[in-house]
Scaffold this active site. Structure first.
Site, PDB file in Angstrom:
ATOM      1  N   ASP A  73       0.806  -1.197  -0.163  1.00  0.00           N
ATOM      2  CA  ASP A  73       0.026   0.223  -0.161  1.00  0.00           C
ATOM      3  C   ASP A  73       0.761   1.282   0.062  1.00  0.00           C
ATOM      4  OD1 ASP A  73       0.902  -0.399   2.531  1.00  0.00           O
ATOM      5  OD2 ASP A  73      -1.047  -0.828   3.419  1.00  0.00           O
ATOM      6  N   ASN A 142      -7.571  -2.556  14.258  1.00  0.00           N
ATOM      7  CA  ASN A 142      -9.071  -2.966  13.989  1.00  0.00           C
ATOM      8  C   ASN A 142      -9.082  -4.010  13.044  1.00  0.00           C
ATOM      9  OD1 ASN A 142      -8.142  -1.878  11.805  1.00  0.00           O
ATOM     10  ND2 ASN A 142      -9.486  -0.098  11.531  1.00  0.00           N
ATOM     11  N   HIS A 144      -7.333  -4.581  10.351  1.00  0.00           N
ATOM     12  CA  HIS A 144      -6.943  -4.245   8.894  1.00  0.00           C
ATOM     13  C   HIS A 144      -6.154  -4.963   8.255  1.00  0.00           C
ATOM     14  CE1 HIS A 144      -4.530  -0.456   9.726  1.00  0.00           C
ATOM     15  NE2 HIS A 144      -3.638  -1.153   9.439  1.00  0.00           N
ATOM     16  N   GLU A 149      -9.829  -1.497   5.374  1.00  0.00           N
ATOM     17  CA  GLU A 149     -10.393  -1.121   6.607  1.00  0.00           C
ATOM     18  C   GLU A 149     -11.852  -1.979   6.661  1.00  0.00           C
ATOM     19  OE1 GLU A 149      -8.769   0.470   8.663  1.00  0.00           O
ATOM     20  OE2 GLU A 149      -8.137   2.573   7.989  1.00  0.00           O
TER      21      GLU A 149
END
Ligand code: GLP
Length: 248
Positions: A73, A142, A144, A149
């Site tokens: 990314d 979280n 991800h 996400e």
């Protein structure tokens, strides 16, 4: 997905390790991949999780000529050359220490006019290289994966994504203030990641324990993007004791 099909999901190879063993064990997986493939393609994550692996690779004395590397990314909105852009992070973490030719290290291009084209173009580069043999991954608090996400489609491709407030706050430590943390990114999709032939997830520290347990033992759901690991038949997880604390 039905309960019946979940019973037949592949089981990842989970190795619970002393923190000092994570880097050498991860490097071992990478080096074995290089031994097996004539023109190896390695996917690399940024973030703090894989740093010990890269240190161990740098200390291996290996010649990485002929290896192609793909980033997971990249931030959108940072000027070219910004020290926290993942292109720069990878220059510091792998290109210089491993003596790589920068032309062999691919990062999604966040500076073009049409960012969706940049995602498609990146997918093309991965395909032209023959696909990714081994994808190194970290996991967000979280759940991800890369910058996918919660809510990301399980078959998503490389695209622009909006960062959650939680992720921006988690990454604030790399910037002077929260305002400087980008709001958008280009990220390999979950579908892109699942096409890699082998996935290597590294989880370190107690703040990853809940996400790791959800990813590996919870339902496969967009609410926890890393749960897609359960759909892949060749996953290795290297977790230190703190990160593995909630696994049975
Ligand atoms: C970051 C990256 C991910 C990384 C994850 C965990 O935001 N985009 O690729 O795996 O979050 O980061 P860390 O390893 O620093 O905890």
């Amino acid at each position: 997905m039905s309960t019946r099909s979940l019973q037949h999901l592949p089981t990842p190879d989970i190795r619970r390790l002393n923190p000092s063993r994570i880097g050498p064990a991860g490097a071992d997986v990478v080096l074995k991949t290089l031994d097996l493939r004539p023109a190896p393609v390695i996917g690399v994550a940024t973030g703090s999780s894989p740093s010990p692996l890269y240190d161990a690779l740098a200390g291996s004395g290996r010649d990485f000529t002929g290896v192609t590397w793909f980033a997971l990314d990249e931030y959108v909105g940072l000027p070219p050359g910004h020290p926290q852009s993942y292109a720069e992070v990878l220059r510091r973490e792998i290109i210089e220490p491993l003596g790589l030719d920068p032309r062999c290290v691919h990062v999604p291009d966040p500076h073009g006019e049409n960012l969706q084209d940049a995602g498609t173009e990146y997918e093309g580069r991965i395909a032209d290289a023959g696909g990714i043999d081994l994808q190194i991954l970290g996991i967000g608090r979280n759940g991800h994966l890369a910058f996918n996400e919660p809510g990301a489609a399980l078959d998503s491709r490389t695209r622009v994504e909006t960062l959650t407030e939680d992720t921006r706050r988690a990454n604030q430590r790399f910037f002077d203030s929260l305002d400087e943390v980008p709001t958008h990114c280009l990220t390999q999709g979950l579908g892109t990641i699942l096409e890699a032939r082998h996935l290597l997830l590294i989880a370190r520290g107690e703040d990853k324990a809940e996400a790791l347990a959800r990813a590996l033992t919870g339902p496969v759901t967009p609410d926890c993007p890393a749960s897609v690991l359960q759909l892949h038949g060749n996953v290795t997880v290297l977790a230190d004791d703190a990160a593995a604390a909630l696994l049975a």
